[in-house]
Write a protein that holds these residues in place. Structure first.
Motif: not given
Length: 311
Positions: A155, A158-159, A162-163, A166, A275, A277-278
């Protein structure tokens, strides 16, 4: 099929577009030691065995193939040693299960029923033995890393990235001055000065696409350097991707160096990411983390090893 072994096949598959050459070597040439890795020998015969399926390749490309294969032979030894030290066991039935899954995937997708796995491997200069060895290495490393990567680690990754997940992409063009065959610092310095000179011409009004057609050493030159849309997580060098995603539309980068040479990069269009989500991309995040950890491990193994190349 477990996706985490695919990155480790990159060294094996990177030469898939090449059709090599080399006839059988004489016996005394086959016994020539090309390199030693922690005391283990890699001979001309080892290299020749990997080159048997290649035909009619020019000398420049052949040298590239030889280096790729030698690098893979070195990596194979390092991985075998690491797997043994860690006590990682991969049963034959695990390997066969992966092979069966690859065959099943091919059967479901292929349009030519005669395109067997063996034929595909032969076409890229590989064989079933090499393929199974890659699967073994990848499954073993998957077991090793799976015990070290928890959801909190995933996580966090991921944070911060994110690119990668997505769908964000940019359309890029580039100009390449190829330095792969340059041997001296003088040649490299001249190449850097050349790419800087091209950048100056663009800065004062020269059209990027025309400069690409005139100077770029990449096949994309005929299209004005256009490479189409790229994503952050792809086949391009990290330095190239990082530079591309940092640019505004219409902006041209400063010279960027990769293993291929010096690039000027221009972004011509951007697509924003959705958008995400993990939980929706957790498996993709895990694969990305495993890729990075594998590359770090390989780098550490190479640095710690005693490698002597007799070339």
């Amino acid at each position: 099929m477990k996706r985490y072994f695919i990155p480790l096949l990159s060294c094996l598959l990177v030469i898939s577009f090449l059709r090599g050459a080399l006839s059988a070597e004489k016996k005394h040439q086959n016994e020539e030691v090309l390199a030693t890795v922690n005391g283990k020998k890699i001979t001309q015969a080892d290299l020749a065995n990997r080159l048997e399926t290649f035909r009619n390749t020019d000398a420049e490309t052949l040298n590239t193939i030889k280096q790729e294969i030698l690098d893979q032979l070195i990596t194979d030894i390092l991985l075998e040693e690491f797997i043994d030290r860690q006590g990682l066991v991969v049963a034959p039935e695990e390997i066969e299960r992966e092979v069966d899954q690859v065959r099943s995937t091919m059967t479901g997708k292929q349009t030519d029923a005669g395109q067997s796995l063996e034929k595909v491997l032969a076409a890229i200069g590989s064989n079933m033995g090499e393929f199974k060895r890659s699967i073994k290495h990848s499954l073993a490393l998957g077991k090793y890393f799976n015990n070290k990567i928890d959801d909190r680690t995933l996580e966090k990754y991921f944070d911060g990235n994110k690119s990668l997940f997505n769908g964000e992409s940019v359309k890029v063009s580039h100009i390449l001055i190829d330095t792969r065959d340059m041997k001296t610092q003088e040649e490299l310095s001249h190449a850097l000065e050349q790419i800087k000179s091209i950048k100056k011409e663009i800065d004062i009004g020269a059209a990027f696409d025309e400069m690409a057609k005139k100077y770029s050493n990449c096949p994309s030159a005929q299209n004005g350097g256009d490479l189409g849309f790229i994503q952050r997580k792809g086949n391009l060098a990290k330095s190239f991707s990082d530079a591309a995603f940092s640019l505004r539309i219409g902006q041209v980068s400063e010279p960027v160096q990769t293993e291929y040479g010096y690039h000027l990069i221009k972004v011509t269009e951007k697509k924003e990411g959705a958008h995400v989500k993990f939980g929706d991309v957790k498996e993709k995040v895990k694969l990305a983390v495993l890729d990075e950890e594998t590359l770090k491990l390989l780098s550490q193994l190479h640095k710690a090893a005693q490698i002597v190349i007799n070339q």
